[in-house]
Motif scaffolding. Structure first.
Motif, PDB file in Angstrom:
ATOM      1  N   ILE A   1      72.528  32.144  49.461  1.00  0.00           N
ATOM      2  CA  ILE A   1      72.222  32.244  50.753  1.00  0.00           C
ATOM      3  C   ILE A   1      70.753  32.482  51.158  1.00  0.00           C
ATOM      4  O   ILE A   1      69.754  33.219  50.496  1.00  0.00           O
ATOM      5  CB  ILE A   1      72.787  33.707  51.556  1.00  0.00           C
ATOM      6  N   PRO A   2      70.274  31.427  51.876  1.00  0.00           N
ATOM      7  CA  PRO A   2      68.633  31.507  52.046  1.00  0.00           C
ATOM      8  C   PRO A   2      68.026  32.753  52.620  1.00  0.00           C
ATOM      9  O   PRO A   2      66.891  32.832  52.068  1.00  0.00           O
ATOM     10  CB  PRO A   2      68.673  30.504  53.017  1.00  0.00           C
ATOM     11  N   ALA A   3      68.668  33.585  53.298  1.00  0.00           N
ATOM     12  CA  ALA A   3      68.015  34.639  53.540  1.00  0.00           C
ATOM     13  C   ALA A   3      67.811  35.733  52.527  1.00  0.00           C
ATOM     14  O   ALA A   3      66.910  36.611  52.549  1.00  0.00           O
ATOM     15  CB  ALA A   3      69.031  35.471  54.781  1.00  0.00           C
ATOM     16  N   PHE A   4      68.355  35.428  51.400  1.00  0.00           N
ATOM     17  CA  PHE A   4      68.041  36.335  50.014  1.00  0.00           C
ATOM     18  C   PHE A   4      67.492  35.793  49.232  1.00  0.00           C
ATOM     19  O   PHE A   4      66.977  36.147  48.196  1.00  0.00           O
ATOM     20  CB  PHE A   4      69.414  36.603  49.632  1.00  0.00           C
ATOM     21  N   SER A   5      66.734  34.289  49.107  1.00  0.00           N
ATOM     22  CA  SER A   5      66.152  33.661  48.428  1.00  0.00           C
ATOM     23  C   SER A   5      64.789  34.191  47.797  1.00  0.00           C
ATOM     24  O   SER A   5      64.462  34.073  46.530  1.00  0.00           O
ATOM     25  CB  SER A   5      65.747  32.183  48.950  1.00  0.00           C
ATOM     26  N   HIS A   6      64.214  35.230  48.920  1.00  0.00           N
ATOM     27  CA  HIS A   6      63.047  35.497  48.369  1.00  0.00           C
ATOM     28  C   HIS A   6      63.200  36.872  47.359  1.00  0.00           C
ATOM     29  O   HIS A   6      62.174  37.052  46.583  1.00  0.00           O
ATOM     30  CB  HIS A   6      62.361  36.300  49.875  1.00  0.00           C
ATOM     31  N   LEU A   7      64.287  37.353  47.179  1.00  0.00           N
ATOM     32  CA  LEU A   7      64.683  38.351  46.108  1.00  0.00           C
ATOM     33  C   LEU A   7      64.529  37.636  44.757  1.00  0.00           C
ATOM     34  O   LEU A   7      64.269  38.339  43.810  1.00  0.00           O
ATOM     35  CB  LEU A   7      65.999  38.916  46.313  1.00  0.00           C
TER      36      LEU A   7
ATOM     37  N   ASN B   1      60.594  35.623  44.589  1.00  0.00           N
ATOM     38  CA  ASN B   1      59.416  36.767  44.444  1.00  0.00           C
ATOM     39  C   ASN B   1      59.834  37.905  43.385  1.00  0.00           C
ATOM     40  O   ASN B   1      58.817  38.757  43.209  1.00  0.00           O
ATOM     41  CB  ASN B   1      59.468  37.498  45.704  1.00  0.00           C
ATOM     42  N   GLU B   2      60.904  37.515  42.379  1.00  0.00           N
ATOM     43  CA  GLU B   2      61.169  38.781  41.558  1.00  0.00           C
ATOM     44  C   GLU B   2      61.418  39.821  42.240  1.00  0.00           C
ATOM     45  O   GLU B   2      61.241  40.887  41.522  1.00  0.00           O
ATOM     46  CB  GLU B   2      59.991  38.457  40.403  1.00  0.00           C
ATOM     47  N   GLN B   3      62.158  39.972  43.154  1.00  0.00           N
ATOM     48  CA  GLN B   3      62.460  41.409  43.900  1.00  0.00           C
ATOM     49  C   GLN B   3      63.736  41.678  43.342  1.00  0.00           C
ATOM     50  O   GLN B   3      64.106  43.084  43.575  1.00  0.00           O
ATOM     51  CB  GLN B   3      62.310  41.083  45.482  1.00  0.00           C
ATOM     52  N   LEU B   4      64.394  40.699  42.757  1.00  0.00           N
ATOM     53  CA  LEU B   4      65.908  41.390  42.320  1.00  0.00           C
ATOM     54  C   LEU B   4      65.546  41.814  40.586  1.00  0.00           C
ATOM     55  O   LEU B   4      65.281  40.962  39.886  1.00  0.00           O
ATOM     56  CB  LEU B   4      66.667  40.087  42.285  1.00  0.00           C
ATOM     57  N   LYS B   5      65.679  43.043  40.356  1.00  0.00           N
ATOM     58  CA  LYS B   5      65.011  43.740  39.156  1.00  0.00           C
ATOM     59  C   LYS B   5      66.286  43.686  38.304  1.00  0.00           C
ATOM     60  O   LYS B   5      65.878  44.147  36.994  1.00  0.00           O
ATOM     61  CB  LYS B   5      64.485  44.999  39.484  1.00  0.00           C
ATOM     62  N   GLY B   6      67.466  43.739  38.630  1.00  0.00           N
ATOM     63  CA  GLY B   6      68.606  43.951  37.739  1.00  0.00           C
ATOM     64  C   GLY B   6      69.908  43.877  38.454  1.00  0.00           C
ATOM     65  O   GLY B   6      70.069  44.114  39.582  1.00  0.00           O
ATOM     66  N   THR B   7      70.997  43.500  37.662  1.00  0.00           N
ATOM     67  CA  THR B   7      72.459  43.334  38.252  1.00  0.00           C
ATOM     68  C   THR B   7      73.340  43.821  37.173  1.00  0.00           C
ATOM     69  O   THR B   7      73.054  43.506  35.782  1.00  0.00           O
ATOM     70  CB  THR B   7      72.651  42.012  38.526  1.00  0.00           C
ATOM     71  N   PHE B   8      74.613  44.425  37.532  1.00  0.00           N
ATOM     72  CA  PHE B   8      75.443  44.876  36.617  1.00  0.00           C
ATOM     73  C   PHE B   8      76.786  45.086  37.149  1.00  0.00           C
ATOM     74  O   PHE B   8      76.521  45.817  38.386  1.00  0.00           O
ATOM     75  CB  PHE B   8      75.067  45.978  35.611  1.00  0.00           C
ATOM     76  N   ASP B   9      77.788  44.829  36.629  1.00  0.00           N
ATOM     77  CA  ASP B   9      79.180  44.763  37.296  1.00  0.00           C
ATOM     78  C   ASP B   9      79.928  45.777  36.226  1.00  0.00           C
ATOM     79  O   ASP B   9      80.307  45.610  35.342  1.00  0.00           O
ATOM     80  CB  ASP B   9      79.983  43.671  37.365  1.00  0.00           C
ATOM     81  N   PHE B  10      80.120  47.112  36.801  1.00  0.00           N
ATOM     82  CA  PHE B  10      80.547  48.144  35.941  1.00  0.00           C
ATOM     83  C   PHE B  10      82.309  48.267  35.987  1.00  0.00           C
ATOM     84  O   PHE B  10      82.622  48.956  35.252  1.00  0.00           O
ATOM     85  CB  PHE B  10      80.077  49.649  36.397  1.00  0.00           C
ATOM     86  N   VAL B  11      82.866  47.123  36.715  1.00  0.00           N
ATOM     87  CA  VAL B  11      84.247  47.101  36.845  1.00  0.00           C
ATOM     88  C   VAL B  11      84.490  46.179  35.753  1.00  0.00           C
ATOM     89  O   VAL B  11      85.615  46.395  35.042  1.00  0.00           O
ATOM     90  CB  VAL B  11      84.657  46.715  38.130  1.00  0.00           C
ATOM     91  N   THR B  12      83.985  45.091  35.649  1.00  0.00           N
ATOM     92  CA  THR B  12      84.222  43.991  34.579  1.00  0.00           C
ATOM     93  C   THR B  12      83.230  43.951  33.536  1.00  0.00           C
ATOM     94  O   THR B  12      83.597  43.083  32.638  1.00  0.00           O
ATOM     95  CB  THR B  12      84.232  42.859  35.437  1.00  0.00           C
TER      96      THR B  12
END
Length: 551
Positions: free
Chosen positions: A196-202, A205-216
């Motif tokens: 989604i373009p509205a999140f492209s800055h994350l 600009n390296e604003q997304l610092k980590g992700t994890f799915d604790f379910v799977t």
């Protein structure tokens, strides 16, 4: 995507896909250990299990490390594996491990000298989603997205009112957009966020610092239920003319803890693990639009008496998270018009900011859950727009949504930029400040708590914003002329005045060639319908938004 830090991986004790159990009849259990003795981890060497940012957060708030911060003893984990259990995760705060094992295997584990007790978390293992995709994005040739704090109300699109109701737009105009702050979002999944373009800055600009799915047990969170996508949009979206989130300049951790297909205590433990992850990674704020009261058998549902701030697993986890210096923002719940009526867990925690929902006029939404907690705490703490809030769906479309699920993150983003403007304050100071700023601060109740944080109070807490730049308007108004009082910074210059209804539509405008301390507006109050109105005044680059109510 940057690789996850080593200390986070060590704490989570993540198995590979090849290690995942195939016996779906085996249950997950929480195995509590007796102690943390003879561990290789030490409070003298915290960088072995906490990031520098996590330590800085503690130092800034004068929070000392405790044995609760130490990871579990690796020897105990090895012992569980040797006894035939599959270890999924470990928890520092609960000094426990999430394992999967048969009933016979469980009895063997309970004979180990360092095992204290156990709790069953679910009936069976849910299958791991086969849908996986790489998180790495080729960004080296993509220019950074220029995000600006110089915005006008039109940039917020239809989402203007939900930001302005709290004064988030004014904090943005003052330069506080969340830069340097990190928000961990615990939710059901985030499909579409990576496209989604509205999140492209994350990403750019390296604003997304980590992700994890604790379910799977995977890094990919861009799938599953889109509730998390909509929640994130109220804080992080940056699409001028369409939607601007309340903390679009902040860094984010996206953590999936909730399996929307079932309801068991394992999800509370997923929440705990995600909160520990957020702590280790140095998050400043946790937003959780999740709540727990009822579970599917054999998990046992909570009663109202259990909502005492100390009983529910997730409530204890939330208080532990707050004890590390993170501001924990949770939604009150959507049971206000149901038989249950009350808030859920962890909204009953005494160290979190619990957020209820109101409509565009500031009236409590019927679905917003009530307090008090079983131990008598006033809940919710504050309220924000949660009825017909504007959010993005998984396709990037702007839609309206109802729920404290959206009031919570709108407030979380606002709290983040407010904290950025008051960086010396602790997480508990910010909760106290928000309560003090509430429109209902003098008479808090268990319907809307301390109310909506009032902008005219909020702005005085921002360093560098003096009373000379303040403006005031008659409030409430009925039939008498509307009076505008301006501080020294506004005088002897041209001032534009606009009055907007609760939807953001301009219904009156006036141009004052040379402003004076007291101005009578040509607005005719008797022609206004009852409700909440916004008065925006502008002179050059200075903008201020005031509120008044027509009785």
């Amino acid at each position: 995507m940057r690789p996850l830090l080593l200390y986070i991986c060590l704490i989570l004790c993540l198995p590979t896909l090849a290690q995942q159990p195939s016996e779906v009849e085996q249950q997950k259990r929480l195995i509590y250990f007796t102690n943390k003795q003879d561990s290789p981890y030490s409070l003298a060497n915290p960088l072995a299990f906490l990031s520098p940012k996590a330590l800085q957060r503690r130092v800034r708030q004068n929070i000392s490390l405790t044995t609760r911060d130490l990871p579990v003893n690796p020897a105990y984990v090895a012992g569980l594996k040797d006894a035939g259990a599959t270890v999924w995760y470990t928890s520092r705060w609960f000094n426990a491990a999430v394992v999967q094992c048969s009933e016979a295997n469980l009895q063997e584990l309970l004979t180990l000298p360092y095992v204290k007790s156990y709790r069953t978390l679910n009936r069976t293992t849910l299958p791991v989603s086969p849908q996986r995709k790489a998180l790495d994005r080729k960004l080296e040739t993509v220019p950074a997205v220029a995000i600006s704090s110089t915005l006008v109300s039109e940039d917020y699109g239809l989402a203007f009112h939900q930001a302005d109701m709290l004064g988030a737009d004014e904090l943005h105009a003052a330069g506080f957009i969340g830069e340097g702050m990190t928000i961990a979002v615990l939710d059901t999944g985030f499909p579409g966020v990576d496209s989604i373009p509205a999140f492209s800055h994350l990403f750019q600009n390296e604003q997304l610092k980590g992700t994890f799915d604790f379910v799977t047990k995977q890094e990919n969170v861009f799938l599953a239920n889109a509730h998390g996508t909509s929640v994130l949009s109220t804080m992080a979206a940056y699409a001028p003319g369409n939607i601007i989130g309340t903390a679009y300049g902040a860094n984010y951790l996206l953590l999936r803890t909730e399996d929307a297909a079932s309801e068991h205590h394992i999800e509370e433990i997923n929440w705990l693990l995600a909160a520990e992850y957020a702590d280790s990674a140095g998050a400043d704020v946790i937003n959780s639009s999740l709540g727990y009261t009822s579970f599917q058998a054999p998990s046992v549902s909570y009663t109202y008496d259990d909502l005492d701030g100390n009983t529910a697993l997730v409530t204890r986890a939330a208080d532990y998270a707050a004890a590390t210096g993170m501001l924990v923002v949770v939604s009150a719940g959507n049971d206000g018009d149901k038989a249950w009526q009350y808030i859920g867990a962890p909204a009953d925690a005494d160290s979190v900011l619990t957020v209820g929902a109101v409509d565009s006029l500031g009236v409590k939404a019927s679905f917003s859950s009530f307090g008090p907690t079983a131990d008598g705490q006033i809940k919710p703490d504050v309220v924000a727009l949660g009825l017909r809030a504007y959010v993005l769906n998984a396709s990037g479309g702007l839609v309206q949504g109802n729920g404290t699920s959206f009031a919570g993150p709108i407030m979380a983003g606002f709290s983040t930029v407010l904290w950025q403007s008051n960086r010396t304050k602790s997480n508990m100071d910010i909760i106290k400040l928000l309560r003090q700023l509430g429109s209902n601060a003098s008479r808090p109740n268990n319907s809307i708590g301390y109310g909506i944080p009032v902008y005219s109070h909020t702005v005085t807490s921002i360093p560098g914003v003096s009373l000379q730049a303040k403006a005031f308007i008659s409030n409430p108004v009925s039939r008498d002329p509307v009076r505008l009082t301006l501080g020294q910074a506004w005088l002897q210059q041209q001032v534009e005045v606009q009055v907007l209804d609760a939807t953001g539509k301009i219904i009156y405008s006036q141009l004052i060639a040379q402003a004076q301390p007291e101005q009578l507006l040509g607005l005719q109050p008797h022609k206004l319908q009852k409700g909440l109105y916004l008065c925006r005044i502008r002179s050059g680059s200075r903008v201020n938004t005031l509120r008044f109510v027509k009785l």
